[in-house]
Design a protein around this motif. Structure first.
Motif, PDB file in Angstrom:
ATOM      1  N   LEU A  25       0.880  -0.904   0.226  1.00  0.00           N
ATOM      2  CA  LEU A  25       0.506   0.359   0.247  1.00  0.00           C
ATOM      3  C   LEU A  25       0.911   1.264   0.061  1.00  0.00           C
ATOM      4  O   LEU A  25       2.215   1.200   0.721  1.00  0.00           O
ATOM      5  CB  LEU A  25      -1.267   0.134   0.749  1.00  0.00           C
ATOM      6  CG  LEU A  25      -1.544   1.233   1.085  1.00  0.00           C
ATOM      7  CD1 LEU A  25      -2.812   0.788   0.101  1.00  0.00           C
ATOM      8  CD2 LEU A  25      -2.554   0.938   2.546  1.00  0.00           C
ATOM      9  N   THR A  26       0.324   2.039  -0.920  1.00  0.00           N
ATOM     10  CA  THR A  26       1.340   3.091  -1.051  1.00  0.00           C
ATOM     11  C   THR A  26       1.082   4.398  -1.262  1.00  0.00           C
ATOM     12  O   THR A  26      -0.531   4.174  -1.259  1.00  0.00           O
ATOM     13  CB  THR A  26       2.722   3.499  -2.322  1.00  0.00           C
ATOM     14  OG1 THR A  26       2.759   1.826  -2.897  1.00  0.00           O
ATOM     15  CG2 THR A  26       3.301   4.342  -2.441  1.00  0.00           C
ATOM     16  N   GLY A  41       3.529   0.943   2.753  1.00  0.00           N
ATOM     17  CA  GLY A  41       3.193  -0.561   3.851  1.00  0.00           C
ATOM     18  C   GLY A  41       3.221  -1.859   2.745  1.00  0.00           C
ATOM     19  O   GLY A  41       2.510  -1.577   2.175  1.00  0.00           O
ATOM     20  N   GLY A  42       3.810  -2.665   4.080  1.00  0.00           N
ATOM     21  CA  GLY A  42       3.522  -4.111   3.372  1.00  0.00           C
ATOM     22  C   GLY A  42       3.359  -5.522   3.792  1.00  0.00           C
ATOM     23  O   GLY A  42       3.475  -5.272   5.430  1.00  0.00           O
ATOM     24  N   LEU A  91       6.258  -5.280   6.298  1.00  0.00           N
ATOM     25  CA  LEU A  91       7.841  -3.294   5.711  1.00  0.00           C
ATOM     26  C   LEU A  91       7.372  -2.593   5.513  1.00  0.00           C
ATOM     27  O   LEU A  91       5.567  -2.693   5.101  1.00  0.00           O
ATOM     28  CB  LEU A  91       8.337  -4.442   4.920  1.00  0.00           C
ATOM     29  CG  LEU A  91       7.402  -4.411   3.584  1.00  0.00           C
ATOM     30  CD1 LEU A  91       7.401  -3.549   2.564  1.00  0.00           C
ATOM     31  CD2 LEU A  91       7.772  -5.916   2.801  1.00  0.00           C
ATOM     32  N   GLY A  92       6.987  -1.336   5.690  1.00  0.00           N
ATOM     33  CA  GLY A  92       7.450  -0.272   5.839  1.00  0.00           C
ATOM     34  C   GLY A  92       8.557   0.471   5.815  1.00  0.00           C
ATOM     35  O   GLY A  92       9.431   0.766   5.992  1.00  0.00           O
TER      36      GLY A  92
END
Length: 181
Positions: A25-26, A41-42, A91-92
């Motif tokens: 998500l961007t 975020g992922g 992750l972020g």
């Protein structure tokens, strides 16, 4: 040394399969004309399966048959294994850009690998970086022989899970000649 296996041969089959699922998500935000923010975020999932089987024969009486004659020899060893591993990651990353001159990045990753014991599955990997895009400074524009210039400093922690599946567990194997029928 003497060849104690005589004419011998082996055949093994190996199959590896896997899948990966990545979800990102961007968020991009132009704060004002000089300030930009980008956040990602992922969550990822991945799994790999390995299967192997085969055998070795010795004293093969008809070597002219090639692979088709392996079953006529004396069975020397057998192999059969199946393993699977999974990896889960969160992750972020946040990027801040001021006037395209000063760039700040902070990132964080958390991974859980089935290759490690249950009480040691999670690892955390933070990092940060600063970059000065000197080419965007007025004094650099006068230097026609410089097409781009950037100074960067960063720090982070890395790791890997490049160990065998189930390596944290004890294992036992028996040679073929020790089997009890």
């Amino acid at each position: 040394p003497d060849n104690t296996l005589g004419v011998n041969g082996a055949i093994y089959n190996a199959l590896t399969s896997g899948w990966v699922n990545e979800n990102l998500l961007t968020y991009n935000h132009q704060i004002d004309k000089n300030n930009k923010l980008n956040i990602i975020g992922g969550f990822t999932l991945q799994s790999t399966q390995n299967k192997r089987s085969g055998y070795l024969s010795k004293n093969i009486p008809n070597p002219e048959l090639g692979v088709n004659g392996i079953d006529e020899g004396e069975l020397s060893s057998l192999a059969a294994s199946s393993t699977e591993n999974t990896l889960v990651s969160f992750l972020g990353r946040a990027n801040y850009n001021f006037k395209s001159r000063y760039l700040f990045t902070a990132s964080f990753r958390a991974d859980a690998s089935s290759k490690f014991a249950e009480n040691n599955r999670w690892s955390y990997f933070p990092s940060a970086a600063f970059a000065w895009n000197m080419y965007q400074e007025p004094f650099m524009k006068a230097l026609s022989f410089v097409s781009n210039s950037k100074l960067r400093a960063s720090y982070g922690i890395t790791g890997n899970n490049r160990v065998g599946d189930f390596s944290y567990l004890s294992s036992i194997t028996f040679p073929y000649n020790s089997y009890y029928s």
